[in-house]
Enzyme design. Sequence first.
Site, PDB file in Angstrom:
ATOM      1  N   GLN A  30       0.682  -1.073  -0.066  1.00  0.00           N
ATOM      2  CA  GLN A  30       0.209  -0.073  -0.215  1.00  0.00           C
ATOM      3  C   GLN A  30       0.290   1.050   0.126  1.00  0.00           C
ATOM      4  O   GLN A  30       2.015   0.757   0.186  1.00  0.00           O
ATOM      5  CB  GLN A  30      -0.634   0.031   1.222  1.00  0.00           C
ATOM      6  CG  GLN A  30      -0.156  -0.007   2.499  1.00  0.00           C
ATOM      7  CD  GLN A  30      -1.823  -0.480   3.319  1.00  0.00           C
ATOM      8  OE1 GLN A  30      -2.509  -1.086   3.340  1.00  0.00           O
ATOM      9  NE2 GLN A  30      -1.069   0.513   4.737  1.00  0.00           N
ATOM     10  N   HIS A  61     -16.138  13.384  11.871  1.00  0.00           N
ATOM     11  CA  HIS A  61     -15.858  13.025  13.172  1.00  0.00           C
ATOM     12  C   HIS A  61     -16.946  13.315  14.801  1.00  0.00           C
ATOM     13  O   HIS A  61     -17.884  12.456  14.977  1.00  0.00           O
ATOM     14  CB  HIS A  61     -14.840  13.000  14.287  1.00  0.00           C
ATOM     15  CG  HIS A  61     -13.699  12.615  13.169  1.00  0.00           C
ATOM     16  ND1 HIS A  61     -12.481  13.562  12.665  1.00  0.00           N
ATOM     17  CD2 HIS A  61     -13.259  11.302  13.204  1.00  0.00           C
ATOM     18  CE1 HIS A  61     -11.697  12.420  12.546  1.00  0.00           C
ATOM     19  NE2 HIS A  61     -12.251  10.954  12.354  1.00  0.00           N
ATOM     20  N   ASP A  85      -6.555   6.990  12.989  1.00  0.00           N
ATOM     21  CA  ASP A  85      -6.332   8.838  13.419  1.00  0.00           C
ATOM     22  C   ASP A  85      -6.831   9.427  14.932  1.00  0.00           C
ATOM     23  O   ASP A  85      -5.982  10.549  14.844  1.00  0.00           O
ATOM     24  CB  ASP A  85      -6.726   9.375  12.158  1.00  0.00           C
ATOM     25  CG  ASP A  85      -8.316   9.799  12.026  1.00  0.00           C
ATOM     26  OD1 ASP A  85      -8.542   9.798  12.867  1.00  0.00           O
ATOM     27  OD2 ASP A  85      -8.733   9.900  10.853  1.00  0.00           O
ATOM     28  N   ASP A 137      -8.520  -6.980  13.723  1.00  0.00           N
ATOM     29  CA  ASP A 137      -9.001  -7.046  12.877  1.00  0.00           C
ATOM     30  C   ASP A 137     -10.906  -6.698  13.609  1.00  0.00           C
ATOM     31  O   ASP A 137     -11.362  -7.252  13.882  1.00  0.00           O
ATOM     32  CB  ASP A 137      -9.650  -7.752  11.697  1.00  0.00           C
ATOM     33  CG  ASP A 137     -10.342  -7.909  10.452  1.00  0.00           C
ATOM     34  OD1 ASP A 137     -11.418  -7.457  10.937  1.00  0.00           O
ATOM     35  OD2 ASP A 137     -10.202  -8.747   9.771  1.00  0.00           O
ATOM     36  N   GLY A 138     -11.728  -5.213  12.809  1.00  0.00           N
ATOM     37  CA  GLY A 138     -12.322  -4.941  13.280  1.00  0.00           C
ATOM     38  C   GLY A 138     -13.958  -6.113  13.285  1.00  0.00           C
ATOM     39  O   GLY A 138     -14.686  -6.461  14.054  1.00  0.00           O
ATOM     40  N   ASP A 155     -15.843   3.267  11.785  1.00  0.00           N
ATOM     41  CA  ASP A 155     -14.408   4.375  11.196  1.00  0.00           C
ATOM     42  C   ASP A 155     -14.171   3.436   9.754  1.00  0.00           C
ATOM     43  O   ASP A 155     -12.320   3.470  10.174  1.00  0.00           O
ATOM     44  CB  ASP A 155     -14.116   5.135  12.081  1.00  0.00           C
ATOM     45  CG  ASP A 155     -13.391   6.238  11.270  1.00  0.00           C
ATOM     46  OD1 ASP A 155     -13.279   6.189   9.925  1.00  0.00           O
ATOM     47  OD2 ASP A 155     -12.470   6.432  11.996  1.00  0.00           O
TER      48      ASP A 155
END
Lengths: 284, 391
Positions: A30, A61, A85, A137-138, A155
Amino acid sequence: MKTYTETLYDSYGQEFSVDKVYFENKTDHQHLVIFENAKFGRVMALDGIIQTTEADEFIYHEMLTHVPLMAHGDVKHVLIIGGGDGGMLREVCKHASVAHITQVEIDDQVVDMCKEYLPNHSAGAYDDPRVQIVIDDGANFVRECTDKFDVIISDSTDPIGPGDVLFTSDFYANCKKCLTDDGVLVTQNGVAYMQLDEVTTTAKRLQPYFSDQTFYSAAVPTYIGGIMTFAWASNNPALRTVTTDTITQRFEAANIKTRYYNPAIHMASFALPQYILDALESNT
Amino acid sequence: MNRITVKSTDKAEFYQQMVKQHGSPLLILDCDQLVQQFNALSHALTDVKFYYAIKALPHPAAIQTLDALGAGFDIATTGELELLREQGSQARQTIHTHPIKRDTDIRDALRFGCTTFVVDNIWELEKFIDYRHRVGLLVRVSFPNPDTPIDLSRKFGCREDEVSILIQKAQSLGLHIKGLSFHAGSQCPDSGNHVHAIEQCTKIINDVYKNSGKLLSILDIGGGFPVEYMQKTMDIESFCSPIRDALKQLPEHIQIIAEPGRYLSAPAMKAVSSVMGKAKRGDACWYYLDDGIYGSYSGQLFDHATYPLTIFSDIKETEQAVLAGPTCDSIDVIAEQVSMPPLSIGDIVVGHQMGAYTSATSTHFNLFDKAKIVAINQPVKTVDNLLLLNK
């Protein structure tokens, strides 16, 4: 002059002048970059797609945080999926009534990198004692999680990319399992005018699990092409019929300073343009 | 049959030095030669944007050199786009031209930032439904060319009369077809098939607009520009002159692009191998080189190419010889029934025009190492092109 060109669409796009590159990583298949732009401050882009900018992140947000929290009115436990973030965490932490916040991020390096290069996003929220960071991992986290949350905020990145599992039926089903009876799931759902399929696909996948499913919206300048939609999914339809007065009372009681969100915006954001309503209508 | 040129031994010094420094076998990539080829093609086809087909020679130095000249890149796989990513090439300057793709190939290319793809059938078109708001597609049309060693319209490309059906289908699916592409064949002896294909595509583009109002804006004229191996070929200027004339018939708004691979890379690389053994068998002397058909000379099998060779000798007398590769397989023979001065073990053999489809198709058979590629005359890396950002 250096520029960064977004490559999201073949026939349309946005370009940024690059005043300084703070961070660049092209490993792990990536390409991640954080750079300075005169209009938007620090800009983070992943694989040719703008992820967040210092100047307009507040809209995104605030809307993914305060709309579900104010509609619910008594949120104690919040789960944030992604959001490395720290911007979402910062907004959730503004709510003194929230007792515990779990944030699941797939890569701990993202958190460290954002703390260093986008410090204004988290603004110290990672140090809040109510916060628990889980590196996982969500999709896997909600599959295995036995806790219940009042609000889940997804998000994620674009569905073509590392966040693709956060747009699946399985993920939505597991989110339902992790929600309290009055709980609500909200997700980033793309720019509807440019990617109407994302709205209809998400609606189709959420509706089997939630009796009340809709979208609300806000325009975020660097998510180009018009309004961004946020998916809303709950089994308590009353959350959406809370009056403006009640929202106003809750907002005043919470004593939160915002730059985009306010009770009038809250109510209005659930109004959808006709082309989205038509697409949802023909979807069923 | 390979043409073998004999040069005096003092001419071998450069190659001997290279072998001493880098070992044998070697492939020497001369980036200056790439620049010359690119400039010659740009001069012969002005107003055409070139996308280097990196399959021909997927090497970082070749990518960097052509990137610095403003070339785009034609990719077909995720592996190829990873190479581009590592070199910091601009994703906007890439086209994905494989007519048959898996969903993961499409997603990988989109994540890289490539949004132009090629389709030639309905099933392929349908693979883009989920990505319809993000992509622009070219329809590949088939123009068979029996005169070329490799007819690239057999395996891929739709019939001319299928184009409008595909465009209609695309429109009903909400997909944007932005143009047409074709491949007139590889190593074409003349540009007759290019001209024919351009004329037919001009007709299709005009008809599509007339019948459906759909505006096509790109014509990809593929590759096929020849280089000289054993037979004399047309020079690039004469080859392209009829193409230029044919392109003038296109509607003015059409942007023309091309995917040269062989023309750019073939002359830019030489193979250097060493005699690792010799034997007298019958009337011929067999020389066993450390590179062969399973290695850099694989193009003699896969690419139907025969490479000009040079040996270095001061002996006038010649004898019957066979040049064989190093592997245990008897198919591994580079040149037979050649007449040349005798060589000694350790002597060098140089193969020319070996930049395209040579190392790209070499194997690890017998677990022999592949020839190392050494780039010379590489453009200086500036701070700017170390960054992946657009310049």
